[in-house]
Design a protein around this motif. Structure first.
Motif, PDB file in Angstrom:
ATOM      1  N   LYS A 118      -0.801  -6.733   9.436  1.00 36.19           N
ATOM      2  CA  LYS A 118       0.285  -6.475   8.512  1.00 36.19           C
ATOM      3  C   LYS A 118       0.372  -4.970   8.229  1.00 36.19           C
ATOM      4  O   LYS A 118      -0.634  -4.318   7.959  1.00 36.19           O
ATOM      5  CB  LYS A 118       0.061  -7.232   7.211  1.00 36.19           C
ATOM      6  CG  LYS A 118       1.184  -7.072   6.195  1.00 36.19           C
ATOM      7  CD  LYS A 118       0.916  -7.904   4.958  1.00 36.19           C
ATOM      8  CE  LYS A 118       2.042  -7.744   3.943  1.00 36.19           C
ATOM      9  NZ  LYS A 118       1.808  -8.574   2.724  1.00 36.19           N
ATOM     10  N   ALA A 119       1.573  -4.432   8.283  1.00 34.46           N
ATOM     11  CA  ALA A 119       1.762  -2.996   8.061  1.00 34.46           C
ATOM     12  C   ALA A 119       1.762  -2.668   6.574  1.00 34.46           C
ATOM     13  O   ALA A 119       2.092  -3.507   5.736  1.00 34.46           O
ATOM     14  CB  ALA A 119       3.067  -2.537   8.695  1.00 34.46           C
ATOM     15  N   GLU A 120       1.384  -1.437   6.264  1.00 34.81           N
ATOM     16  CA  GLU A 120       1.431  -0.936   4.890  1.00 34.81           C
ATOM     17  C   GLU A 120       2.560   0.088   4.789  1.00 34.81           C
ATOM     18  O   GLU A 120       2.809   0.842   5.725  1.00 34.81           O
ATOM     19  CB  GLU A 120       0.100  -0.266   4.524  1.00 34.81           C
ATOM     20  CG  GLU A 120      -1.098  -1.187   4.643  1.00 34.81           C
ATOM     21  CD  GLU A 120      -2.407  -0.450   4.430  1.00 34.81           C
ATOM     22  OE1 GLU A 120      -2.367   0.671   3.875  1.00 34.81           O
ATOM     23  OE2 GLU A 120      -3.445  -0.978   4.844  1.00 34.81           O
ATOM     24  N   LEU A 121       3.228   0.107   3.635  1.00 33.58           N
ATOM     25  CA  LEU A 121       4.370   0.986   3.446  1.00 33.58           C
ATOM     26  C   LEU A 121       4.257   1.732   2.128  1.00 33.58           C
ATOM     27  O   LEU A 121       4.049   1.141   1.083  1.00 33.58           O
ATOM     28  CB  LEU A 121       5.666   0.172   3.470  1.00 33.58           C
ATOM     29  CG  LEU A 121       6.986   0.897   3.189  1.00 33.58           C
ATOM     30  CD1 LEU A 121       7.228   1.987   4.220  1.00 33.58           C
ATOM     31  CD2 LEU A 121       8.141  -0.083   3.182  1.00 33.58           C
ATOM     32  N   LYS A 122       4.381   3.058   2.204  1.00 31.73           N
ATOM     33  CA  LYS A 122       4.420   3.918   1.026  1.00 31.73           C
ATOM     34  C   LYS A 122       5.581   4.880   1.187  1.00 31.73           C
ATOM     35  O   LYS A 122       6.135   5.024   2.281  1.00 31.73           O
ATOM     36  CB  LYS A 122       3.099   4.691   0.859  1.00 31.73           C
ATOM     37  CG  LYS A 122       1.871   3.810   0.682  1.00 31.73           C
ATOM     38  CD  LYS A 122       0.624   4.663   0.544  1.00 31.73           C
ATOM     39  CE  LYS A 122      -0.619   3.794   0.378  1.00 31.73           C
ATOM     40  NZ  LYS A 122      -1.865   4.626   0.253  1.00 31.73           N
ATOM     41  N   PHE A 123       5.945   5.565   0.096  1.00 29.83           N
ATOM     42  CA  PHE A 123       7.009   6.546   0.224  1.00 29.83           C
ATOM     43  C   PHE A 123       6.885   7.619  -0.847  1.00 29.83           C
ATOM     44  O   PHE A 123       6.210   7.445  -1.862  1.00 29.83           O
ATOM     45  CB  PHE A 123       8.393   5.891   0.156  1.00 29.83           C
ATOM     46  CG  PHE A 123       8.772   5.360  -1.206  1.00 29.83           C
ATOM     47  CD1 PHE A 123       9.317   6.187  -2.174  1.00 29.83           C
ATOM     48  CD2 PHE A 123       8.581   4.024  -1.513  1.00 29.83           C
ATOM     49  CE1 PHE A 123       9.665   5.703  -3.423  1.00 29.83           C
ATOM     50  CE2 PHE A 123       8.924   3.523  -2.758  1.00 29.83           C
ATOM     51  CZ  PHE A 123       9.470   4.368  -3.719  1.00 29.83           C
ATOM     52  N   VAL A 124       7.562   8.736  -0.608  1.00 28.65           N
ATOM     53  CA  VAL A 124       7.730   9.786  -1.611  1.00 28.65           C
ATOM     54  C   VAL A 124       9.210  10.074  -1.739  1.00 28.65           C
ATOM     55  O   VAL A 124       9.969   9.952  -0.768  1.00 28.65           O
ATOM     56  CB  VAL A 124       6.971  11.081  -1.234  1.00 28.65           C
ATOM     57  CG1 VAL A 124       5.471  10.845  -1.224  1.00 28.65           C
ATOM     58  CG2 VAL A 124       7.439  11.605   0.119  1.00 28.65           C
ATOM     59  N   LYS A 125       9.642  10.445  -2.932  1.00 30.17           N
ATOM     60  CA  LYS A 125      11.047  10.788  -3.146  1.00 30.17           C
ATOM     61  C   LYS A 125      11.353  12.128  -2.482  1.00 30.17           C
ATOM     62  O   LYS A 125      10.493  12.997  -2.358  1.00 30.17           O
ATOM     63  CB  LYS A 125      11.362  10.864  -4.634  1.00 30.17           C
ATOM     64  CG  LYS A 125      11.297   9.529  -5.360  1.00 30.17           C
ATOM     65  CD  LYS A 125      11.698   9.695  -6.816  1.00 30.17           C
ATOM     66  CE  LYS A 125      11.645   8.374  -7.567  1.00 30.17           C
ATOM     67  NZ  LYS A 125      12.050   8.537  -8.997  1.00 30.17           N
TER      68      LYS A 125
END
Length: 420
Positions: A118-125
């Motif tokens: 399963k992939a992990e997802l993060k983000f920055v604005k």
């Protein structure tokens, strides 16, 4: 399009790992939905397959349903005969209420049976306006019998977009996603109001089962950043291409780089590598599988070297680029020297307003300066008060920093004191 990093490790204990699917040769995998607030990859738009060259490939579509732009980071892992291979993919900026597909290849995979985690997802604005390019949905948008699609795009904005790409999700029978593809031929630029043709080919391994395309996504950030080791440090460079490159490595003295290239498509495409200068006197040479090829070496407005050449259809080879200087590049300023020179000349009345504003316009087009929601005006509407010559003079004389000058320009444009 994206930056990826690879980690390979032995992993004999898998009980604590969530396994998303198992793949066998030439089969299709569907993975569970990746979610993070209002940023996610839909389950039916996240698949893996072996491409035409036998390279395991994962494709998906990142949806941003927020009212702000962001830069996602995906972590995708596979277990190949007990060895865990992890890639960290730094996605391109995604504007608000927009989705942009991605493609990630795993040339390290050797077996026909593997487990995909399963992939992990993060983000920055971040700050990013939508690209002012629209797909023309009419009878000219055609999916052909051999699986490729042709259509037209139009620039509906008021500024020229350089080197855009058009991405799309490729669907098969019963709406299954087969691939993520983009135009292979280079689109150098599209002017305001201009209409241009585009052609997209899927990977040849799945072309016979293509039914339709969806989620067409024009992007103007097409370069893929890569970081590799050189002379005991990190050497960061970028490339733009219809092909795919991986496993960049320098020789011991840091003067020669090899990188593996792949082009699964039955069409000729291009590669354009961008390198930071070390001495500024570099003279490059390029070989493909040790055979010299024709290429063009140039330098852009930001002072970066470019090495460009054509890629043959069905290409899988080792590209060697030599002529690098030893050591690592010095830090490159955010703003080219010619813009600072223009500021000095404008502050002392040696050039007109329009020439100074050409430099500010350049900073907007290159993304060095950004104002949310800003649409660039036509040149005849440019305006600038004369009192801004004072901070421009301070900057040219080194009394304020590049960042202070850029912040001032962003603020003045946002308040429409400067019109660009």
């Amino acid at each position: 399009m994206f930056r990826s990093e690879t980690v390979v490790e032995n992993n004999s204990v898998l009980s604590s790992i969530v396994v998303a699917g198992v793949i066998t040769s030439l089969s299709l995998i569907l993975f569970p939905t990746i979610t993070y607030a209002d940023v996610f990859v839909p389950e039916n738009e996240y698949v893996g397959y072996y491409d035409y060259e036998g390279v395991f490939t994962v494709v998906g579509n990142v949806k941003n349903q927020n009212d702000f732009a962001l830069i996602p980071t995906l972590t995708i892992s596979v277990i190949d005969d007990g060895t865990r291979i992890t890639k960290i993919l730094h996605h391109v900026p995604i504007p608000a209420m927009t989705d942009i597909p991605f493609k990630l290849k795993f040339p390290e995979v050797q077996s026909e049976n593997l487990e995909v985690l399963k992939a992990e997802l993060k983000f920055v604005k971040t700050k990013k306006n939508p690209v002012p390019i629209q797909i023309i949905y009419d009878k000219t948008l055609i999916t052909h019998d051999d699986g490729h699609v042709t259509g037209r795009i139009q620039n509906v904005g008021n500024y020229t977009v350089y080197n855009p790409k058009v991405y799309a999700i490729v669907h098969g029978i019963e709406n299954y996603v087969l691939d993520v593809a983009h135009n292979i031929s280079l689109i150098e630029k599209i002017k305001p109001g201009e209409i241009l043709n585009f052609t997209i080919y899927p990977d040849p391994s799945i072309s016979e089962t293509v039914r339709f395309y969806s989620c067409f996504a024009p992007v103007d950030t097409t370069v893929i950043p890569i970081s590799t080791k050189k002379n005991d440090g990190n050497f960061d460079f970028r490339y733009d291409s219809g092909a795919w490159f991986s496993a960049a490595k320098f020789n011991e003295d840091g003067t020669e780089m090899i990188i593996r290239g792949y082009n699964s498509y039955p069409l000729e495409t291009y590669a354009n590598f961008e390198f930071p200068p070390i001495s500024g006197e570099e003279k490059f040479d390029v070989t493909v599988d040790d055979q010299p090829i024709e290429f063009i070496q140039s330098i852009d407005e930001m002072g970066q070297w470019h090495v460009a050449f054509l890629i043959e259809p069905r290409f899988q080879a080792v590209v060697k680029i030599s002529g690098f200087e030893k050591g690592l590049p010095p830090e490159v300023p955010k703003i080219p020297q010619w813009i600072k020179t223009n500021a000095e000349w404008w502050a002392t009345d040696q050039i007109p307003d329009s020439e100074f504003l050409e430099g500010i316009d350049f900073l907007f087009k290159k993304g060095v300066v950004f104002v949310s929601g800003k649409q660039l005006a036509v040149e005849s509407a440019w305006e600038i008060p004369s009192w801004i010559k004072t901070p421009a003079s301070w900057w040219a004389e080194g009394k304020i920093s590049d960042d202070e000058f850029l912040n001032a320009i962003e603020n003045l444009v946002k308040r429409e004191i400067i019109v660009i």
